[in-house]
Design a protein around this motif. Structure first.
Motif, PDB file in Angstrom:
ATOM      1  N   GLU A 169       1.120  -1.253   0.367  1.00  0.00           N
ATOM      2  CA  GLU A 169       0.315  -0.220  -0.065  1.00  0.00           C
ATOM      3  C   GLU A 169       0.869   1.368  -0.177  1.00  0.00           C
ATOM      4  N   PRO A 170       2.080   1.488   0.611  1.00  0.00           N
ATOM      5  CA  PRO A 170       2.384   2.516   0.673  1.00  0.00           C
ATOM      6  C   PRO A 170       3.340   2.459  -0.227  1.00  0.00           C
ATOM      7  N   ASP A 171       3.729   1.724  -0.998  1.00  0.00           N
ATOM      8  CA  ASP A 171       4.415   2.443  -2.251  1.00  0.00           C
ATOM      9  C   ASP A 171       3.442   2.677  -3.820  1.00  0.00           C
ATOM     10  N   ALA A 172       1.874   1.809  -3.732  1.00  0.00           N
ATOM     11  CA  ALA A 172       1.084   1.848  -4.380  1.00  0.00           C
ATOM     12  C   ALA A 172       0.383   2.921  -4.380  1.00  0.00           C
ATOM     13  N   ALA A 173       0.997   4.011  -3.299  1.00  0.00           N
ATOM     14  CA  ALA A 173       0.008   5.171  -2.692  1.00  0.00           C
ATOM     15  C   ALA A 173       0.880   6.207  -3.559  1.00  0.00           C
ATOM     16  N   LEU A 174       1.980   6.594  -3.250  1.00  0.00           N
ATOM     17  CA  LEU A 174       3.292   7.112  -4.103  1.00  0.00           C
ATOM     18  C   LEU A 174       2.871   7.087  -5.321  1.00  0.00           C
ATOM     19  N   LEU A 175       2.877   5.610  -6.059  1.00  0.00           N
ATOM     20  CA  LEU A 175       2.315   6.043  -7.338  1.00  0.00           C
ATOM     21  C   LEU A 175       1.243   6.570  -7.913  1.00  0.00           C
ATOM     22  N   ALA A 176       0.141   6.176  -7.410  1.00  0.00           N
ATOM     23  CA  ALA A 176      -1.396   6.571  -7.640  1.00  0.00           C
ATOM     24  C   ALA A 176      -1.225   8.422  -7.720  1.00  0.00           C
ATOM     25  N   ALA A 177      -0.590   8.744  -6.181  1.00  0.00           N
ATOM     26  CA  ALA A 177      -0.786  10.118  -6.030  1.00  0.00           C
ATOM     27  C   ALA A 177       0.436  10.848  -7.546  1.00  0.00           C
ATOM     28  N   ALA A 178       1.501  10.191  -7.943  1.00  0.00           N
ATOM     29  CA  ALA A 178       2.111  10.974  -9.166  1.00  0.00           C
ATOM     30  C   ALA A 178       1.071  10.546 -10.214  1.00  0.00           C
ATOM     31  N   LEU A 179       1.089   9.300 -10.614  1.00  0.00           N
ATOM     32  CA  LEU A 179      -0.038   8.896 -11.967  1.00  0.00           C
ATOM     33  C   LEU A 179      -1.423   9.416 -12.011  1.00  0.00           C
TER      34      LEU A 179
END
Length: 310
Positions: A169-179
């Protein structure tokens, strides 16, 4: 008289010789690393989001797949939380790689099974299709955006290891915020614009439309062979940032950053050399792969400019 002891000096000389060789190798390695650091060599292409302790690094292949998953979700009108759930699921199921194998007949980014009705093998291996099928399942989960991520993902996937999604979840949240564009200039990637074939504007146009719909079709293509035999200079596509119907303040700029960072994430696959939006520009040849301030007059917020590799 007892047995004569073996001479030790040759053995010592052998050890010294081996030590000398090892030392020379270490010196050579240190020189190689130092040279590449001082000359700005970027090594293997890589991408990253976040910073400091909250930083996630991944490959251009993973970035391209993550960008597709995100674009399919936002084009369906789904919130950032849905994109985070989808990205965490794909990180667990395939490490964001479009693989042709898995448990039993599982395939693709989400390890969907043809025998369970997810689609044909060819369909499942299409990232746009497989992401769409995941979101279809997620949308049927009541209140999925308020559920713990692992619970929402499990209701779609029916995995034998339902708790495994949470760690991503932490990595996915970073990705989602950018993308999704919420974090401007939040995605950095390195790529080699001189290695490979020239970028194909027709392919870039087709991929934009597949991911975002006709509203993302470029309004102009300048330079390169596509602009006529007399045209000179690299090919540049002008991608419109069209108003988002019913969205709140700042939605257009967020969508612009979504388009821009989609292009950066797919730069290696689509042979994109430069992306510019507002007062920022990303260039494939930069050693750190990040965004920098543009020189001169900043571009407007009504389009993203994508320059292809020559």
């Amino acid at each position: 008289m007892g047995p004569v002891s073996e001479p030790i000096r040759p053995a010592r000389r052998g050890r010294l010789a081996r030590s000398g060789v090892a030392f020379a190798v270490l010196i050579g390695l240190a020189s190689y690393v130092g040279l590449h650091q001082t000359t700005g060599s970027k090594g293997t292409p890589r991408c990253a989001v976040g910073s400091g302790d909250h930083r996630y690094e991944f490959t251009p292949e993973q970035a391209s797949n993550a960008a597709t998953i995100s674009a399919v979700g936002t084009t369906r009108g789904l919130p950032e939380r849905a994109v985070t759930i989808a990205l965490a699921t794909a990180l667990q199921e395939s490490a964001l790689r479009n693989i042709r194998h898995g448990d039993r007949d599982s395939l693709g980014l989400f390890q969907q099974r043809p025998s369970m009705g997810w689609g044909t093998p060819a369909q499942i291996m299409d990232p746009v299709y497989s992401a769409g099928r995941f979101y279809e399942g997620l949308e049927k989960v009541p209140g999925y955006s308020r559920l713990p991520l692992t619970v929402a993902a499990q209701k779609v996937q029916k995995s034998g290891f339902p708790q495994a999604y949470a760690k991503h979840e932490p990595d996915a949240a970073l990705l989602a915020a950018a993308l999704t564009g919420r974090t401007p200039a939040g995605l950095s990637c390195t790529a080699d614009p001189e290695k490979g074939r020239p970028g194909d504007p027709r392919r870039v146009r087709a991929e934009l439309i597949r991911a975002f719909g006709e509203r993302a079709a470029p309004t102009a293509v300048t330079g390169g062979p596509s602009a006529g035999r007399s045209a000179t200079g690299p090919t540049v596509l002008v991608v419109p940032v069209r108003p988002v119907a019913g969205a709140g303040p700042g939605a257009d700029e967020r969508h612009g950053w979504e388009l821009a960072q989609w292009a950066v994430a797919r730069a290696e696959v689509l042979r994109i050399a430069e992306v510019s939006y507002r007062d920022r520009v990303w260039r494939a040849g930069e050693a750190l792969g990040g965004w920098s301030k543009t020189s001169g007059t900043p571009a407007g917020g009504d389009s993203v400019r994508v320059r292809l590799a020559e």
